[in-house]
Design an enzyme around this catalytic site. Structure first.
Site, PDB file in Angstrom:
ATOM      1  N   GLY A 164       0.713  -1.197  -0.459  1.00 24.17           N
ATOM      2  CA  GLY A 164      -0.054   0.282   0.316  1.00 24.17           C
ATOM      3  C   GLY A 164       0.661   1.303  -0.383  1.00 24.17           C
ATOM      4  N   ILE A 203      10.217   2.301 -12.188  1.00 24.20           N
ATOM      5  CA  ILE A 203      10.047   1.937 -13.371  1.00 24.20           C
ATOM      6  C   ILE A 203       8.924   3.052 -14.238  1.00 24.20           C
ATOM      7  CG2 ILE A 203       8.342   0.440 -15.055  1.00 24.20           C
ATOM      8  CD1 ILE A 203      11.425  -0.509 -14.056  1.00 24.20           C
ATOM      9  N   GLU A 275       2.078 -10.596  -9.467  1.00 25.83           N
ATOM     10  CA  GLU A 275       1.208  -9.186  -9.588  1.00 25.83           C
ATOM     11  C   GLU A 275       2.862  -8.834 -10.438  1.00 25.83           C
ATOM     12  OE1 GLU A 275      -1.106  -6.824  -5.754  1.00 25.83           O
ATOM     13  OE2 GLU A 275       0.699  -6.433  -6.346  1.00 25.83           O
ATOM     14  N   ARG A 292      -3.708 -15.316  -1.742  1.00 25.45           N
ATOM     15  CA  ARG A 292      -5.287 -15.278  -1.481  1.00 25.45           C
ATOM     16  C   ARG A 292      -6.132 -15.211  -2.014  1.00 25.45           C
ATOM     17  NH1 ARG A 292      -3.049  -9.244  -0.354  1.00 25.45           N
ATOM     18  NH2 ARG A 292      -4.467  -8.532  -2.546  1.00 25.45           N
TER      19      ARG A 292
HETATM   20  C1  MV4 Z   1       7.173   0.786  -7.942  1.00 25.32           C
HETATM   21  C2  MV4 Z   1       7.013   1.437  -9.018  1.00 25.32           C
HETATM   22  C3  MV4 Z   1       7.500   2.129 -10.211  1.00 25.32           C
HETATM   23  N1  MV4 Z   1       8.992   1.172  -9.905  1.00 25.32           N
HETATM   24  N2  MV4 Z   1       8.290  -0.204  -8.326  1.00 25.32           N
HETATM   25  C4  MV4 Z   1       3.481   0.598  -5.734  1.00 25.32           C
HETATM   26  C5  MV4 Z   1       2.681   0.123  -4.420  1.00 25.32           C
HETATM   27  C6  MV4 Z   1       3.486  -0.950  -4.524  1.00 25.32           C
HETATM   28  N3  MV4 Z   1       3.180  -2.581  -4.431  1.00 25.32           N
HETATM   29  C7  MV4 Z   1       4.833  -0.968  -5.861  1.00 25.32           C
HETATM   30  N4  MV4 Z   1       3.828  -0.382  -5.975  1.00 25.32           N
HETATM   31  C8  MV4 Z   1       4.971   1.105  -7.051  1.00 25.32           C
HETATM   32  N5  MV4 Z   1       6.628  -0.015  -7.042  1.00 25.32           N
HETATM   33  C9  MV4 Z   1       9.373   0.183  -9.108  1.00 25.32           C
HETATM   34  N6  MV4 Z   1      10.081  -0.513  -8.929  1.00 25.32           N
HETATM   35  C10 MV4 Z   1       5.702   1.858  -9.078  1.00 25.32           C
HETATM   36  C11 MV4 Z   1       4.795   1.920  -8.091  1.00 25.32           C
HETATM   37  C12 MV4 Z   1       3.335   2.111  -8.239  1.00 25.32           C
HETATM   38  C13 MV4 Z   1       2.011   1.592  -8.814  1.00 25.32           C
HETATM   39  C14 MV4 Z   1       2.225   0.256  -9.252  1.00 25.32           C
HETATM   40  C15 MV4 Z   1       1.182  -0.719  -9.338  1.00 25.32           C
HETATM   41  C16 MV4 Z   1       0.134   0.124  -9.188  1.00 25.32           C
HETATM   42  C17 MV4 Z   1      -0.113   1.511  -8.869  1.00 25.32           C
HETATM   43  C18 MV4 Z   1       1.175   1.870  -8.821  1.00 25.32           C
HETATM   44  C19 MV4 Z   1       1.426   3.600  -8.155  1.00 25.32           C
HETATM   45  C20 MV4 Z   1       2.014   4.173  -8.094  1.00 25.32           C
HETATM   46  C21 MV4 Z   1       2.918   3.030  -7.874  1.00 25.32           C
END
Ligand code: MV4
Length: 453
Positions: A164, A203, A275, A292
Site C-alpha cells: 500500500g 519503472i 503481480e 489469497r
Molecule cells: C514501483 C513502481 C515503479 N518502479 N516499483 C506501488 C505499490 C507497491 N506495491 C509497488 N508500487 C510501485 N512500485 C518500481 N521499481 C511504481 C509503483 C506504483 C504502482 C504500482 C502498481 C499500481 C499502482 C501504482 C501507483 C504508483 C506507484
C-alpha cells in the site's frame, strides 16, 4: 469435500464465499462483530457467532477466538477471504496445529511471500524477471547510496514488509535518498514491525498486470490469464479488467508461464496472484505475490467461466484440478469497479445509513454487494461497499454496459465515488486503453472529475 466451513471475514466477500458453499452443499459458519450484528453475511450463513467488538483487533483479527468457534462448531476448514487474516502465516499455522484446514497456501509460503526481499530472491531463483535492484536488506543509508549509484537514479526505496505504498519513496538523487531513508525505515518498523529496506530501479508510468493462478496439492498449476489493475488512487484499486488492453498474445503467454514457474518453485497451493509491473516496451517484472483470493477475482471468473472460490475449496479438500491449461478458455471482456462510501470531492470515507439503494440490472451486470437499503456503513471497516462487474463480447461493449450501469445506481444517505468511476470510464484515454498507473493523477482532477490535459 468439506461438509462445513467457517468464513473468517465480513461484507461482500463473506457473502461471495457463502454463495459458492450453498452451490456445493457446504454448511457455513459466519463470525461477526458487535457492529455487524445486522449484516447480511450473518443472515445468509447457516450459523453465526459473535467474535467481539467493532474494531477488527477485537473481533475479526482475534485468532484464538476464531479457532475456538471453528472447533466448537466442528468446521473442518476456514476461508479467510481477503484482507484481515488472509495473509497471516501465524493464523494459517494455528489452523494447521488445530487440525483445521486453512483455505490457502502453506504457512511458510505465506511468510516467504510476505517478505518482499525474500520474494524477490526466490523469484530470481525461479527464473522470473524481477525489477533491477537488490534482494538483501540494506545495512544503513551509506549502503543505500552505494547501491543506488550502481543501479542508477531514479530509484524506488522500498520496505521489505511494505504494501500500500507505506515505507516506499521515489528518489531522484543521492541527496533525496539520504533524506528519505531513515523516515521510511522507521515508518516501516512501526507499521510492520520490520524496518528492512531495499532499492529497485524506478519503472516510469508502468502498468499493474497480475496473473491469476490455481495450484493443487498434486503438482498441477494453471494460470487463468491476467487482470489489469493499473487504475488506482493512492494505492487503492478503482477499476480492474480482464483481459488487459495492453498485452499481446506472446507477452500474455510469457507472463503466465513465468507465474506458473514461480508457483511451482515455491510449492504454492490454492489460488494466488503474481503481480507484475509492465513497462512501455512490454518488459515485465515481478512485483509481489498475493497469497489469497483477491477483491478483483470476479473479472477472471467472467472471462473463464471458472468459480475461483469453488476451486479454492476443492484444492483445500485435496482434489486434483479437473482441467488443464489448454482447457482454460478466455471469452469476452469484463470490467469491475469498486464502489466506495466516500466523499467524491474530499475522498474521505462517508459513513452513515443507506436510506435508498437501487441497483442497475441486466444480464451483463454482476453485483458483489453486502449492503441494502437501511444498512449502516460504519467507520470501522474498509469503505468499499460494493463491486459492479460488467461483461461484454469485447472491451468497448463492457465499457458501454458499465457506463449505463453507473448512471442507474440510486444510492442515498451516504456519498460514493460513482462520479469518479463515471469520469474514468467515459474518459477517452481509458476508452483507448491508456490505462497506466499514472492515469488518475494525469487525467482526474482533485474533485474526481475529468480533465483532458
Ligand atoms: C514501483 C513502481 C515503479 N518502479 N516499483 C506501488 C505499490 C507497491 N506495491 C509497488 N508500487 C510501485 N512500485 C518500481 N521499481 C511504481 C509503483 C506504483 C504502482 C504500482 C502498481 C499500481 C499502482 C501504482 C501507483 C504508483 C506507484
Amino acid at each position: 469435500m468439506f461438509s462445513k466451513i467457517l468464513i473468517a471475514n465480513r461484507g461482500e466477500i463473506a457473502l461471495r464465499i457463502i454463495r459458492t458453499c450453498q452451490k456445493l452443499g457446504i454448511q457455513t459458519v459466519a463470525i461477526y462483530s458487535e457492529a455487524d450484528a445486522n449484516s447480511l453475511h450473518v443472515k445468509q450463513a447457516d450459523e453465526a457467532y459473535i467474535v467481539g467488538k467493532a474494531r477488527v483487533n477485537e473481533s475479526y483479527l482475534n485468532i484464538e477466538k476464531i479457532i475456538s468457534i471453528a472447533k466448537e462448531t466442528k468446521a473442518e476448514a476456514i476461508h479467510p477471504g481477503y484482507g484481515l487474516l488472509s495473509e497471516n502465516a501465524t493464523f494459517a499455522r494455528r489452523c494447521e496445529e488445530e487440525g483445521i484446514v486453512f483455505i490457502g497456501p502453506q504457512p511458510d509460503v505465506i511468510a516467504k511471500m510476505g517478505s518482499k526481499i525474500e520474494a524477490r530472491q526466490t523469484m530470481a531463483e525461479a527464473g522470473v524477471p524481477i525489477v533491477p535492484g537488490i534482494s538483501f536488506p540494506l545495512a544503513d543509508v551509506d549502503e543505500a547510496a552505494n547501491v543506488a549509484n550502481g543501479i542508477g537514479y531514479p530509484v524506488m526505496l522500498k520496505a521489505s514488509a511494505g504494501g500500500g505504498g507505506i515505507g516506499m519513496q521515489l528518489v531522484y538523487d543521492e541527496e533525496q535518498l539520504r533524506k528519505a531513508f531513515e523516515g521510511n525505515q522507521s515508518r516501516a518498523a512501526s507499521f510492520f514491525g520490520d524496518g528492512a529496506m531495499y532499492v529497485e530501479k524506478y519503472i516510469d508510468n508502468p502498468r499493474h498486470i497480475e496473473i491469476q493462478l490455481l495450484a493443487d496439492a498434486h503438482g498441477n498449476c494453471v494460470y487463468l490469464w491476467e487482470r489489469e489493475c493499473s487504475i488506482q488512487r493512492r494505492h487503492q484499486k478503482v477499476v480492474e479488467e480482464a483481459p488487459s488492453p495492453f498485452l499481446d498474445e506472446e507477452t500474455r503467454r510469457k507472463m503466465g508461464e513465468a507465474a506458473v514457474r514461480a508457483a511451482k518453485h515455491i510449492g504454492y497451493t490454492n489460488a494466488g496472484t503474481i503481480e507484475f509491473l509492465v513497462d512501455e516496451q512490454k518488459n515485465f517484472y515481478f512485483l509481489e505475490m498475493n497469497t489469497r483470493l483477491q477483491v478483483e477475482h470476479p473479472v477472471t471468473e467472467e472471462i473463464t467461466g471458472i468459480d475461483i472460490v469453488e476451486q479454492q475449496l476443492r484444492i483445500a479438500a485435496g482434489e486434483k484440478l479437473s482441467f488443464t491449461q489448454a482447457e482454460v478458455k478466455r471469452e469476452g471482456h469484463a470490467i469491475e469497479v469498486r464502489i466506495y462510501a466516500e466523499d467524491p470531492n474530499t475522498f474521505f470515507p462517508s459513513p452513515g445509513t443507506i436510506t435508498r439503494l437501487q441497483l442497475p440490472e441486466g444480464e451483463h451486470i454482476r453485483h458483489e454487494i453486502a449492503v441494502q437499503s437501511g444498512s449502516v456503513v460504519t467507520p470501522f471497516y474498509d469503505p468499499m461497499i460494493a463491486k459492479c462487474i460488467a461483461k461484454g463480447s469485447d472491451r468497448q461493449a463492457a465499457i458501454a454496459t458499465m457506463i449505463e450501469a453507473l448512471h442507474e445506481y440510486k444510492i442515498e444517505g451516504i456519498k460514493t465515488n460513482i462520479p469518479m468511476l463515471t469520469a474514468v470510464l467515459t474518459h477517452e484515454a481509458f476508452q483507448q486503453g491508456h490505462t497506466t498507473t499514472n492515469f488518475v493523477n494525469m487525467y482526474m482532477n482533485k474533485k474526481g472529475g475529468k480533465t483532458h490535459a
